[in-house]
Enzyme design. Structure first.
Site, short mmCIF file in Angstrom:
data_model
loop_
_atom_site.label_atom_id
_atom_site.label_comp_id
_atom_site.label_asym_id
_atom_site.label_seq_id
_atom_site.Cartn_x
_atom_site.Cartn_y
_atom_site.Cartn_z
N ILE A 12 0.83 -1.22 0.16
CA ILE A 12 0.07 -0.08 -0.11
C ILE A 12 0.75 1.20 -0.04
O ILE A 12 0.36 2.31 -0.56
CB ILE A 12 -0.98 0.05 1.10
CG1 ILE A 12 -2.13 0.79 0.87
CG2 ILE A 12 -0.45 0.24 2.48
CD1 ILE A 12 -3.44 0.39 2.03
N ASP A 35 1.74 -0.66 9.46
CA ASP A 35 2.00 0.44 10.18
C ASP A 35 3.24 0.77 10.14
O ASP A 35 3.59 1.92 9.74
CB ASP A 35 1.49 -0.08 11.62
CG ASP A 35 1.38 1.48 12.48
OD1 ASP A 35 1.52 2.52 11.98
OD2 ASP A 35 1.29 1.16 13.59
N1 AR6 Z 1 0.78 -3.03 2.12
C1 AR6 Z 1 -0.59 -3.62 2.21
N2 AR6 Z 1 -0.68 -4.65 3.22
C2 AR6 Z 1 0.22 -4.94 4.02
C3 AR6 Z 1 1.43 -4.37 4.06
C4 AR6 Z 1 1.78 -3.45 3.14
N3 AR6 Z 1 2.98 -2.72 3.21
N4 AR6 Z 1 2.20 -4.91 5.29
C5 AR6 Z 1 1.40 -5.84 5.72
N5 AR6 Z 1 0.26 -5.91 5.12
P1 AR6 Z 1 -0.93 -6.01 10.17
P2 AR6 Z 1 -3.12 -5.70 11.87
C6 AR6 Z 1 -0.99 -6.65 5.15
O1 AR6 Z 1 -0.20 -6.77 10.96
O2 AR6 Z 1 -3.53 -7.11 11.83
C7 AR6 Z 1 1.09 -3.35 13.62
O3 AR6 Z 1 2.23 -3.82 14.47
C8 AR6 Z 1 -0.88 -7.92 6.06
O4 AR6 Z 1 -0.21 -9.02 5.06
O5 AR6 Z 1 0.05 -4.77 9.50
O6 AR6 Z 1 -4.51 -4.59 11.74
C9 AR6 Z 1 0.28 -2.23 14.47
O7 AR6 Z 1 1.05 -1.28 14.77
C10 AR6 Z 1 -2.25 -8.15 6.58
O8 AR6 Z 1 -2.98 -8.92 5.53
O9 AR6 Z 1 -2.44 -5.13 10.85
C11 AR6 Z 1 -0.46 -2.77 15.28
O10 AR6 Z 1 0.01 -3.42 16.75
C12 AR6 Z 1 -2.58 -6.87 6.88
O11 AR6 Z 1 -1.93 -5.81 6.26
C13 AR6 Z 1 -0.93 -4.39 14.75
O12 AR6 Z 1 0.13 -4.60 13.81
C14 AR6 Z 1 -2.93 -6.22 8.26
O13 AR6 Z 1 -1.52 -6.76 8.96
C15 AR6 Z 1 -2.18 -4.22 13.71
O14 AR6 Z 1 -2.30 -5.47 13.28
#
Ligand code: AR6
Length: 170
Positions: A12, A35
């Site tokens: 993203i 994030d």
């Molecule tokens: N672009 C798009 N999607 C992504 C990317 C990216 N660059 N990186 C990961 N994903 P997560 P959550 C996907 O863990 O579950 C953080 O530490 C990933 O494969 O990012 O809401 C925050 O600080 C997954 O399908 O978010 C919080 O502590 C989706 O994004 C916690 O993680 C969400 O994964 C939030 O957890």
């Protein structure tokens, strides 16, 4: 007005949109997953605004299901909208809170005047929400939320996420 929903696979932080949604945590101070990627690529301006929001409005953190905007720093966007998804099987493991993330992010996008908004699959990484259920909630909520946003783009990181969202979109 109808909102077009599109799906793309990828990172993203490499996408352009008026607003990019961040799957944050309530501290607003960064973390892993999407994030971490947003703060790394967007640069320190985003964290500086997050710290200011903590100091002014969110001393106890941003509650689960709510959303707030900052600058997008060096990302190809005008704003980042930070929202906090529920942790699956955690104390706030409620599908209504996951739906609220999408609804509140669109409400903030409307306030800003954003026309294109990119969402990741909130809660499906570190927070372990099952992908199929998260895709259902995301698509249903966006379809059922009145908004002036013209295009909602789900940016899915891997095949599994893309396929789950594609099945829901039909
Ligand atoms: N672009 C798009 N999607 C992504 C990317 C990216 N660059 N990186 C990961 N994903 P997560 P959550 C996907 O863990 O579950 C953080 O530490 C990933 O494969 O990012 O809401 C925050 O600080 C997954 O399908 O978010 C919080 O502590 C989706 O994004 C916690 O993680 C969400 O994964 C939030 O957890």
């Amino acid at each position: 007005m109808t909102t077009t929903i599109t799906l793309v696979q990828g990172d993203i932080t490499h996408h352009s949109a008026d607003a990019i949604v961040n799957a944050a945590n309530s501290s607003l101070l960064g973390g892993g997953g999407v994030d971490g990627a947003i703060h790394r690529r967007g640069g320190p301006e985003i964290l500086a605004e997050c710290r200011a929001l903590r100091a002014s409005r969110y001393g106890k953190g941003l509650p689960t299901g709510q959303a707030v905007a900052t600058t997008a720093g060096r990302l190809d966007a005008r704003w980042v909208i930070h929202t906090v998804g529920p942790v699956h099987q955690g104390p706030d493991s409620d599908p209504a809170l996951l739906a609220s993330c999408y609804r509140e992010s669109l409400r903030v996008a409307d306030e800003l005047g954003a026309r294109t908004v990119a969402f990741p699959a909130i809660s499906t990484g570190v927070y372990r929400w099952p992908m199929d259920d998260a895709a259902r909630i995301a698509v249903e909520t966006v379809r059922n939320t009145p908004t002036a946003v013209e295009e909602v783009r789900f940016v899915l990181f891997d095949d599994r996420a893309y396929e789950a969202f594609a099945r829901r979109l039909g």
